[in-house]
Motif scaffolding. Structure first.
Motif, PDB file in Angstrom:
ATOM      1  N   ASN A 199      50.019   2.972  18.495  1.00  0.00           N
ATOM      2  CA  ASN A 199      51.085   3.852  18.676  1.00  0.00           C
ATOM      3  C   ASN A 199      50.756   5.334  17.839  1.00  0.00           C
ATOM      4  N   GLU A 200      50.305   4.916  16.762  1.00  0.00           N
ATOM      5  CA  GLU A 200      50.321   5.878  15.580  1.00  0.00           C
ATOM      6  C   GLU A 200      48.781   6.771  16.056  1.00  0.00           C
ATOM      7  N   ILE A 201      47.907   6.140  16.468  1.00  0.00           N
ATOM      8  CA  ILE A 201      46.837   6.971  17.156  1.00  0.00           C
ATOM      9  C   ILE A 201      47.462   7.264  18.408  1.00  0.00           C
ATOM     10  N   THR A 202      47.975   7.074  19.188  1.00  0.00           N
ATOM     11  CA  THR A 202      48.674   7.984  20.022  1.00  0.00           C
ATOM     12  C   THR A 202      49.334   9.106  19.594  1.00  0.00           C
ATOM     13  N   GLU A 203      50.353   9.105  18.360  1.00  0.00           N
ATOM     14  CA  GLU A 203      50.847  10.014  18.160  1.00  0.00           C
ATOM     15  C   GLU A 203      50.103  10.988  17.658  1.00  0.00           C
ATOM     16  N   LYS A 204      49.580  10.425  16.977  1.00  0.00           N
ATOM     17  CA  LYS A 204      48.300  11.227  16.543  1.00  0.00           C
ATOM     18  C   LYS A 204      48.066  12.384  17.303  1.00  0.00           C
ATOM     19  N   ASN A 205      47.122  11.572  18.417  1.00  0.00           N
ATOM     20  CA  ASN A 205      46.149  12.137  19.721  1.00  0.00           C
ATOM     21  C   ASN A 205      46.810  14.007  20.068  1.00  0.00           C
ATOM     22  N   LYS A 206      48.686  12.832  20.223  1.00  0.00           N
ATOM     23  CA  LYS A 206      49.547  14.053  20.505  1.00  0.00           C
ATOM     24  C   LYS A 206      50.101  14.781  20.268  1.00  0.00           C
ATOM     25  N   THR A 207      50.162  14.862  18.989  1.00  0.00           N
ATOM     26  CA  THR A 207      50.131  15.775  16.873  1.00  0.00           C
ATOM     27  C   THR A 207      49.001  16.830  17.625  1.00  0.00           C
ATOM     28  N   GLN A 208      46.992  16.474  18.000  1.00  0.00           N
ATOM     29  CA  GLN A 208      46.473  17.040  18.442  1.00  0.00           C
ATOM     30  C   GLN A 208      46.494  17.785  18.817  1.00  0.00           C
ATOM     31  N   SER A 209      46.614  17.283  19.945  1.00  0.00           N
ATOM     32  CA  SER A 209      46.397  18.013  21.450  1.00  0.00           C
ATOM     33  C   SER A 209      47.710  19.789  21.512  1.00  0.00           C
ATOM     34  N   GLU A 210      48.841  19.101  20.646  1.00  0.00           N
ATOM     35  CA  GLU A 210      49.482  20.069  20.396  1.00  0.00           C
ATOM     36  C   GLU A 210      48.687  21.045  19.057  1.00  0.00           C
ATOM     37  N   LEU A 211      48.592  20.762  17.950  1.00  0.00           N
ATOM     38  CA  LEU A 211      48.001  21.381  17.562  1.00  0.00           C
ATOM     39  C   LEU A 211      46.500  22.390  18.348  1.00  0.00           C
ATOM     40  N   LEU A 212      45.928  21.418  18.900  1.00  0.00           N
ATOM     41  CA  LEU A 212      44.888  22.630  19.670  1.00  0.00           C
ATOM     42  C   LEU A 212      45.447  23.393  20.368  1.00  0.00           C
ATOM     43  N   ARG A 213      46.277  23.121  21.564  1.00  0.00           N
ATOM     44  CA  ARG A 213      47.256  24.152  21.976  1.00  0.00           C
ATOM     45  C   ARG A 213      47.426  25.377  21.162  1.00  0.00           C
ATOM     46  N   THR A 214      48.315  25.186  20.215  1.00  0.00           N
ATOM     47  CA  THR A 214      48.952  25.996  19.189  1.00  0.00           C
ATOM     48  C   THR A 214      47.623  27.182  18.762  1.00  0.00           C
ATOM     49  N   VAL A 215      46.577  26.300  18.438  1.00  0.00           N
ATOM     50  CA  VAL A 215      45.328  27.289  17.778  1.00  0.00           C
ATOM     51  C   VAL A 215      44.569  27.869  19.050  1.00  0.00           C
ATOM     52  N   LYS A 216      44.654  27.369  19.494  1.00  0.00           N
ATOM     53  CA  LYS A 216      44.089  28.338  21.282  1.00  0.00           C
ATOM     54  C   LYS A 216      45.567  29.118  21.632  1.00  0.00           C
ATOM     55  N   GLU A 217      46.450  29.360  21.545  1.00  0.00           N
ATOM     56  CA  GLU A 217      47.377  29.793  21.666  1.00  0.00           C
ATOM     57  C   GLU A 217      47.390  31.640  20.267  1.00  0.00           C
ATOM     58  N   LYS A 218      47.141  30.867  19.577  1.00  0.00           N
ATOM     59  CA  LYS A 218      46.708  31.336  18.278  1.00  0.00           C
ATOM     60  C   LYS A 218      44.998  32.490  18.047  1.00  0.00           C
ATOM     61  N   ASP A 219      43.817  32.300  18.767  1.00  0.00           N
ATOM     62  CA  ASP A 219      43.236  32.569  19.372  1.00  0.00           C
ATOM     63  C   ASP A 219      43.478  33.523  19.872  1.00  0.00           C
ATOM     64  N   ILE A 220      43.835  33.024  21.390  1.00  0.00           N
ATOM     65  CA  ILE A 220      44.432  34.380  22.248  1.00  0.00           C
ATOM     66  C   ILE A 220      44.963  35.274  21.835  1.00  0.00           C
ATOM     67  N   LEU A 221      46.319  34.646  21.149  1.00  0.00           N
ATOM     68  CA  LEU A 221      47.041  36.341  19.906  1.00  0.00           C
ATOM     69  C   LEU A 221      46.206  37.425  19.463  1.00  0.00           C
ATOM     70  N   LEU A 222      45.479  36.338  18.473  1.00  0.00           N
ATOM     71  CA  LEU A 222      44.057  37.193  17.713  1.00  0.00           C
ATOM     72  C   LEU A 222      43.080  38.265  18.593  1.00  0.00           C
ATOM     73  N   LYS A 223      42.484  37.823  19.919  1.00  0.00           N
ATOM     74  CA  LYS A 223      41.758  37.792  20.420  1.00  0.00           C
ATOM     75  C   LYS A 223      43.419  39.271  21.063  1.00  0.00           C
ATOM     76  N   GLU A 224      43.698  39.624  21.197  1.00  0.00           N
ATOM     77  CA  GLU A 224      45.033  40.371  21.780  1.00  0.00           C
ATOM     78  C   GLU A 224      45.128  41.260  21.355  1.00  0.00           C
ATOM     79  N   ILE A 225      45.443  40.423  19.017  1.00  0.00           N
ATOM     80  CA  ILE A 225      45.725  41.909  18.915  1.00  0.00           C
ATOM     81  C   ILE A 225      44.477  42.978  18.750  1.00  0.00           C
ATOM     82  N   HIS A 226      43.198  42.209  18.707  1.00  0.00           N
ATOM     83  CA  HIS A 226      41.701  42.937  18.083  1.00  0.00           C
ATOM     84  C   HIS A 226      41.951  44.107  18.828  1.00  0.00           C
ATOM     85  N   HIS A 227      42.097  42.964  20.494  1.00  0.00           N
ATOM     86  CA  HIS A 227      42.020  44.163  21.774  1.00  0.00           C
ATOM     87  C   HIS A 227      43.011  45.407  22.051  1.00  0.00           C
ATOM     88  N   ARG A 228      43.796  45.240  21.254  1.00  0.00           N
ATOM     89  CA  ARG A 228      45.285  46.267  20.859  1.00  0.00           C
ATOM     90  C   ARG A 228      44.651  47.264  20.237  1.00  0.00           C
TER      91      ARG A 228
END
Length: 415
Positions: A199-228
């Motif tokens: 159960n803990e591993i499942t929760e951690k995987n879920k949290t990790q997936s959310e963190l990866l998604r957040t990091v990916k969104e952050k990278d996209i936002l930063l790229k957009e900022i640099h582009h702008r």
């Protein structure tokens, strides 16, 4: 879990050994009275000593002297059987106690301690063989009791040895059931822990997936900022260039051109960060090549043939280091284009990485100037060179003489 189980198992074994010692001491005490009744007073004293030794073994266990206690039990049981078999004769049945020897060995030692179990068993077996052959070849001395007493002792020894044997069998049966129950409980506990862990591993995987998604969104936002930022700086640069068409004062036009170059160097940096996989660092060699090309292009109208020679290591710089360094290089190249050469010349640029720091070296073979008498208040470029060097927290060494060009060195660490 395994360590706790082993501790409980060993403690249960010690408790069982203590109970065995108390039973053996009680049986020995009964024999004391029997020997006294038969008038064998000295031998009754020996049996009393045997009874006390069994109690002493339990005392040794309480002091955690387990190995000494086990060895003492092996010695005293073999001694008592041998002594009283010689005293009372083979027909008295004292040797029957040796039939319980295998059970005693497995009581004293864990079955995994094979060497100790086999060693103790060999001692008991040797004792039995010696007693048997002493009787067989009639080496035993005549007994000091009557045939009726011998028969009575045989019945008594048979009953006691059988009782002791059944007691040990019951103990091992109970012990096996008890440890089986402990294993079942331990297995259930492990299964619960495994379920919780899953159960803990499942929760951690879920949290990790959310963190990866957040990091990916952050990278996209930063790229957009640099582009702008790059686009906005391009707009500012274009406005300055457009404004330059309407300025008739050459000095003012040159100042605007230098400002446009500085803005362009920043824009190129943000463009590289936008294109780069990492948003934290930039590979400086390709960036500087593009920056050098752009600066040369901006001065192409002066009809000067300036060759720029570079020797730049493969180095990654963070934005905190890359920005002041690129602006520093922009000032140095711009100053050389403007003041060092009348027609042709060479500029040498190197950036070398060592274990401790980065070494930047800029040199041209232009006309140079007397740096010793130069006043920085008359040049924004020189003030910027010094300011950017301080921002990089580097050690600057600027040298120039008339007719000997410019030699600039900067040692700095990556910020």
């Amino acid at each position: 879990m395994e360590t706790n189980f082993h501790i409980q198992s060993e403690q249960g074994r010690i408790n069982a050994i203590n109970r065995f010692c108390y039973i053996a001491a009680a049986m020995s005490a009964i024999y004391v009275f029997i020997l006294l009744f038969m008038g064998l007073y000295i031998h009754a004293g020996v049996m009393l000593l045997v009874s006390l030794v069994f109690q002493f073994c339990a005392l040794l266990n309480s002091r955690s002297l387990y190995a000494v206690s086990r060895i003492t039990i092996i010695v005293i049981t073999n001694f008592a059987v041998f002594y009283f078999s010689v005293l009372l004769g083979y027909e008295s049945g004292v040797h029957l106690y040796l039939y319980t020897a295998p059970l005693i060995c497995y009581l004293l030692y864990d079955s995994r301690q094979k060497a100790k179990v086999y060693g103790a068993s060999a001692i008991y077996l040797t004792n039995f063989i010696v007693i048997f052959f002493l009787n067989y070849y009639e080496f035993l001395p005549p007994v000091a009791i009557t045939d009726g007493e011998v028969s009575l002792l045989y019945v008594l020894n048979f009953a006691f040895s059988l009782t002791l044997c059944f007691t040990l069998i019951i103990y091992f049966a109970y012990n096996s059931s008890h440890y089986t129950q402990m294993l079942v409980e331990a297995n259930q506990s492990l299964q619960e822990q495994q379920t919780n862990l899953e159960n803990e591993i499942t929760e951690k995987n879920k949290t990790q997936s959310e963190l990866l998604r957040t990091v990916k969104e952050k990278d996209i936002l930063l790229k957009e900022i640099h582009h702008r930022v790059k686009n906005n700086l391009a707009v500012v640069s274009g406005l300055i260039e457009l404004q330059n068409f309407y300025i008739k004062d050459e000095k003012a036009a040159a100042i605007l051109k230098e400002s446009r170059n500085r803005i362009k160097s920043i824009a190129v940096l943000h463009e590289k960060l936008y294109e780069n996989k990492s948003l934290e660092k930039i590979e400086i060699r390709s960036y500087l090549d593009e920056l050098i090309y752009f600066i040369g292009l901006s001065f192409s109208s002066q009809n000067k043939e300036i060759k720029i020679h570079t020797a730049i290591d493969s180095i990654e710089l963070s934005l905190a280091s890359a920005l002041p360094f690129s602006l520093l290089l922009n000032e140095l190249i711009t100053n050389s284009y403007k003041h060092a050469f009348k027609d042709n010349g060479n500029i040498y640029i190197s950036l070398i990485k060592t274990d401790q720091e980065l070494i930047f070296h800029f040199k041209d073979d232009g006309g140079g100037f007397d740096y010793a008498t130069f006043t920085k208040d008359d040049s924004l470029g020189m003030n910027l060179v010094e300011a950017f060097s301080k921002q990089l927290k580097g050690r600057m060494n600027y040298h120039s003489e008339k007719g000997k060009g410019v030699d600039f060195k900067l040692n700095f660490k990556v910020l």
